[in-house]
Design a protein around this motif. Structure first.
Motif, short mmCIF file in Angstrom:
data_model
loop_
_atom_site.label_atom_id
_atom_site.label_comp_id
_atom_site.label_asym_id
_atom_site.label_seq_id
_atom_site.Cartn_x
_atom_site.Cartn_y
_atom_site.Cartn_z
N ALA A 22 0.84 -1.20 0.00
CA ALA A 22 0.00 0.00 0.00
C ALA A 22 0.87 1.26 0.00
CB ALA A 22 -0.93 0.00 1.21
N GLU A 23 1.96 1.24 0.77
CA GLU A 23 2.87 2.38 0.78
C GLU A 23 3.49 2.59 -0.60
OE1 GLU A 23 7.07 3.95 2.78
OE2 GLU A 23 6.13 2.13 3.59
N LEU A 24 3.91 1.50 -1.24
CA LEU A 24 4.50 1.59 -2.57
C LEU A 24 3.48 2.15 -3.57
CD1 LEU A 24 6.79 1.08 -4.57
CD2 LEU A 24 5.98 -1.29 -4.76
N ALA A 25 2.25 1.69 -3.51
CA ALA A 25 1.22 2.19 -4.42
C ALA A 25 0.97 3.68 -4.21
CB ALA A 25 -0.08 1.40 -4.22
N GLY A 29 2.03 6.44 -7.10
CA GLY A 29 0.93 7.15 -7.76
C GLY A 29 0.77 8.56 -7.22
N PRO A 30 -0.09 8.73 -6.22
CA PRO A 30 -0.35 10.08 -5.67
C PRO A 30 0.89 10.78 -5.13
CG PRO A 30 -1.97 8.50 -4.85
CD PRO A 30 -0.94 7.72 -5.60
N GLY A 31 1.81 10.03 -4.53
CA GLY A 31 3.02 10.64 -3.98
C GLY A 31 3.88 11.28 -5.06
N ARG A 32 4.06 10.55 -6.16
CA ARG A 32 4.84 11.09 -7.28
C ARG A 32 4.14 12.30 -7.90
NH1 ARG A 32 6.83 5.69 -10.24
NH2 ARG A 32 8.99 5.71 -9.55
N ALA A 33 2.83 12.20 -8.09
CA ALA A 33 2.08 13.30 -8.70
C ALA A 33 2.17 14.56 -7.85
CB ALA A 33 0.62 12.88 -8.90
N LYS A 63 14.14 11.37 -2.23
CA LYS A 63 13.83 10.45 -1.13
C LYS A 63 12.68 9.52 -1.49
CE LYS A 63 15.56 13.58 2.36
NZ LYS A 63 15.21 14.54 3.42
N ILE A 64 11.67 10.06 -2.15
CA ILE A 64 10.53 9.24 -2.57
C ILE A 64 10.98 8.18 -3.57
CG2 ILE A 64 8.39 9.27 -3.95
CD1 ILE A 64 7.71 11.94 -2.54
N GLU A 65 11.78 8.58 -4.54
CA GLU A 65 12.25 7.62 -5.55
C GLU A 65 13.12 6.54 -4.92
OE1 GLU A 65 11.10 7.31 -8.60
OE2 GLU A 65 9.85 9.08 -8.31
N ALA A 66 13.95 6.92 -3.94
CA ALA A 66 14.78 5.93 -3.25
C ALA A 66 13.92 4.94 -2.48
CB ALA A 66 15.77 6.62 -2.31
N ARG A 67 12.88 5.43 -1.81
CA ARG A 67 11.98 4.55 -1.05
C ARG A 67 11.21 3.63 -2.00
NH1 ARG A 67 11.23 1.56 3.38
NH2 ARG A 67 9.06 1.52 4.04
N ILE A 68 10.80 4.16 -3.16
CA ILE A 68 10.11 3.33 -4.15
C ILE A 68 11.03 2.19 -4.61
CG2 ILE A 68 9.25 3.29 -6.55
CD1 ILE A 68 8.07 6.12 -5.96
N LEU A 74 12.44 -4.99 -2.10
CA LEU A 74 12.05 -5.77 -0.93
C LEU A 74 10.84 -6.65 -1.22
CD1 LEU A 74 12.35 -6.33 2.17
CD2 LEU A 74 10.73 -4.46 2.49
N LEU A 75 9.81 -6.06 -1.81
CA LEU A 75 8.58 -6.80 -2.08
C LEU A 75 8.75 -7.84 -3.18
CD1 LEU A 75 6.05 -3.87 -1.75
CD2 LEU A 75 6.43 -5.72 -0.11
N ARG A 76 9.60 -7.54 -4.15
CA ARG A 76 9.84 -8.48 -5.25
C ARG A 76 10.47 -9.76 -4.72
NH1 ARG A 76 13.62 -5.84 -8.14
NH2 ARG A 76 15.21 -6.94 -7.02
N ASP A 77 11.38 -9.64 -3.75
CA ASP A 77 12.14 -10.79 -3.26
C ASP A 77 11.64 -11.34 -1.93
OD1 ASP A 77 13.81 -10.48 -5.47
OD2 ASP A 77 15.24 -9.23 -4.39
#
Length: 164
Positions: A22-25, A29-33, A63-68, A74-77
């Motif tokens: 949910a944080e990644l989504a 989305g909205p965070g990047r916009a 910071k947002i891009e680094a967290r993404i 993390l989620l992929r693996d």
């Protein structure tokens, strides 16, 4: 839902996995916009060299891009699901009580992202985590800390982590 047995995979509870998805989504989305909007607004104010709002927004974007990137990897693996078997063997997802250099310490072997705020969390990739992984209750071992010192460890307990 990823479930890999890779040695580099982080163990996550289903709840932690869902929260991080949910944080990644939100960030993707909205965070990047929102940050793009802030940058555009600051850019419209003129000279970028002296525009504090622009530089602050660009820093926030970084910071947002680094967290993404961090969350995506993390989620992929991630190894997601139930805690491991209650067999006394230290592995990801276990709460370990150990005598470390004479101090009794309780911690989770897993990912900080699980959110086990009530205890310290050590990664399987950490020197301590790597040293104790696969050992059993009662085992005594030692490992070399990053400062070069040899640290003695005795595993006293190893039980599956349960969400509070």
């Amino acid at each position: 839902m990823p479930t890999t047995n890779s040695a580099s995979a982080a163990w996550l509870t289903q709840e932690a996995f869902d929260r991080l998805q949910a944080e990644l989504a939100q960030l993707s989305g909205p965070g990047r916009a929102e940050i793009v909007s802030k940058i555009e607004q600051a850019r419209s104010e003129g000279d970028l060299k002296e525009n504090g709002g622009y530089h602050a927004a660009k820093d926030e974007q970084g910071k947002i891009e680094a967290r993404i990137r961090q969350l995506s990897e993390l989620l992929r693996d991630a190894q997601v699901g139930e805690a491991p078997a209650d067999d006394g063997v230290v592995e990801q997802g276990m709460v370990v009580v150990a005598n470390i250099a004479g101090n009794k310490t309780r911690f989770l072997l897993g990912s900080r992202e699980v959110g086990a705020a009530e205890m310290d969390v050590f990664s399987e990739r950490s020197p301590l985590g790597g040293a104790i992984h696969g050992h059993k209750v009662g085992d005594k071992l030692s490992y070399i800390a990053p400062n070069g010192k040899t640290i003695d460890v005795e595993i006293l307990e190893a039980t599956p982590y349960r969400e509070a």
